[in-house]
Motif scaffolding. Structure first.
Motif: not given
Length: 252
Positions: A164-169, A207-209, A214-215
């Protein structure tokens, strides 16, 4: 020599009761229930598992009081529970095994003996109703004293990672963990990165911020449980993984 062997045998026999007691030793707590026999009100939320039936936990679940929940670290742990010291309500020789999937919040406005059963320092299990009636003679028991102990978790398939998340999170829900069940550490690695520690966000969401690189990379995960065992699932998410996707890795 015979005397020495006899002494060793007697020492071993004297230790046997304590060894057996240690193996079967359990903690004291209390238990109640929520919902009805249909399971329509199955609780979810504090561990992040979502649909407990879809995610494989079903009704064999419980919400834990503050003293047991450990701010979410206990999510996924499995317990064996039996009703004790209440002949009127306890079903004799009946035990259940459940997975911790939620948090039973305290109610500071109520004393422990008037409904504040999840208040610290009480150890309390809020069971699904079908689980509660397995260890009691009648759901009218309401609240019963129990004994509990940690037991291994048995799950079908591998450890699952919901991305889940977004490209930065990057936010990852880790579930369906066998063995100790409760995840204590998670690391992630891209095809072109080193292993990186993830932080517990809430429940078993990690999470990893600030890692947009990684994308587009295949992802590997290394999961560590409370028994200090770790399992690595290499390249479990393919390079074309998408947010909202769930992948399955190795199991404990």
């Amino acid at each position: 020599m015979k005397v020495m062997r006899l002494c060793i045998l007697l020492m071993a026999m004297s230790m046997l009761p304590s060894m057996i007691a240690k193996k079967h030793w359990a903690y004291d707590a209390h238990a109640t229930f929520y919902g009805d026999m249909s399971g329509a009100e199955t609780m979810k939320g504090a561990c992040g598992y979502g649909d407990l039936f879809k995610d494989g936990y079903g009704l064999r679940t419980a919400a834990l009081s503050t003293a047991l929940f450990e701010d979410g670290a206990a999510c996924g742990a499995c317990y064996e529970i039996e009703c004790v010291n209440s002949p009127k309500w306890c079903a004799p020789r009946r035990r259940i095994s459940i997975t911790a999937t939620n948090f039973c919040p305290p109610n500071p406005a109520l004393p422990n003996d008037a409904g504040g059963w999840c208040n610290p320092p009480r150890k309390h299990f809020d069971l699904s109703m079908p689980m509660f009636v397995e260890i009691t003679k009648d759901y009218h028991a309401g609240i019963v004293p129990v004994r509990y102990r940690r037991v291994p978790c048995f799950k079908r398939g591998g450890v699952r990672f919901e991305l889940k998340g977004n490209p930065h999170f990057l936010l990852v829900l880790v579930y369906n963990v066998a063995g100790a069940g409760d995840v204590r550490a998670v690391r992630v690695k891209g095809e072109r990165t080193e292993w990186m520690w993830m932080q517990r966000n809430w429940g078993q969401n990690w999470h990893l911020h600030g890692q947009p690189q990684l994308v587009g990379q295949a992802l590997s995960f290394r999961v560590t449980v409370s028994k200090h065992r770790s399992v690595s699932s290499d390249n479990v998410a393919p390079a074309h993984w998408q947010f909202g996707q769930t992948v399955e890795g190795k199991q404990f």
